[in-house]
Write an enzyme that holds these catalytic residues in place. Sequence first.
Site: not given
Length: 285
Positions: A215, A217
């Site tokens: 991802d 974040d």
Amino acid sequence: MPIPIKIGIIAGSGMDNPDIIKNRKELKVSTPFGDPSDVLILGEIDNVECVLLARHGRPHTIMPSNINYRANIWALKEQGCTHILASTATGSLQEHIKPGDVVIVDNFIDRTYARKQTFFDGESGHPKGICHIPLEPVYCQMTRQMIIDVAEELKIEVHKKGTVVTIEGPRFSSKAESNMYRLWGCDLVNMTTVPEVVLAKEAGILYTSIALATDYDCWRDTGDKVCVPDVLRIFKENISKVSTLIATTVSKIASQNWEASIKELKAMAEESVLLPNYKFSQTSI
């Protein structure tokens, strides 16, 4: 006689693939620091002895702060592991590291606060003394380069270096924290590198980590923010790259002579321990 190579693999439940480890045997162990996260899975990869351990337990029931890192590393040490290949899911803090990318990290920043980071804590039954372990270089450089070379052979794109900041968890970062880590020059964020890498160094085990970015974040102004469903989806879609990379690297490691590296690390770890009643000279004060 050459030192026999045995490779510990520390990973999440997604790495417990029966097709990777052959001649599997489960072994329940305990250590002076308590029980490890799960049973040890002993077996072979390409006729190389390996020990697989699920960091969070196979059902993934142990949160990062509650992992018994000391028992995990001690158990692998007692099994005679000379190397540890660790996989870790991470959030990307840089635009060029995309979800699904693999990073062979080369440094860390520690933002944990509730974890025991040494075997030498003065408690009964634990090793004697105080250990001031050096951490540069953090990871085994020879193993890191070997993984990078294997990735290139397999045509798996990897980022050849990166700094990971390890947070306490289990929560994810705030946007302000995420941007602070970017200002510090961090490339990734996770919850498990520390104290695992520190303890491996104290134990004299050559340790390397393979990070999978799952991802971005929460630092970006556009796009999705980190959340568990997306992390799990990206992890499942890309875990085969990590498992293939580890499995292929194992045989490469076993084909090399590691005697000098192993002896050097063990000597450094032993020399880092100040034993009780150590006599300081006047020149050392």
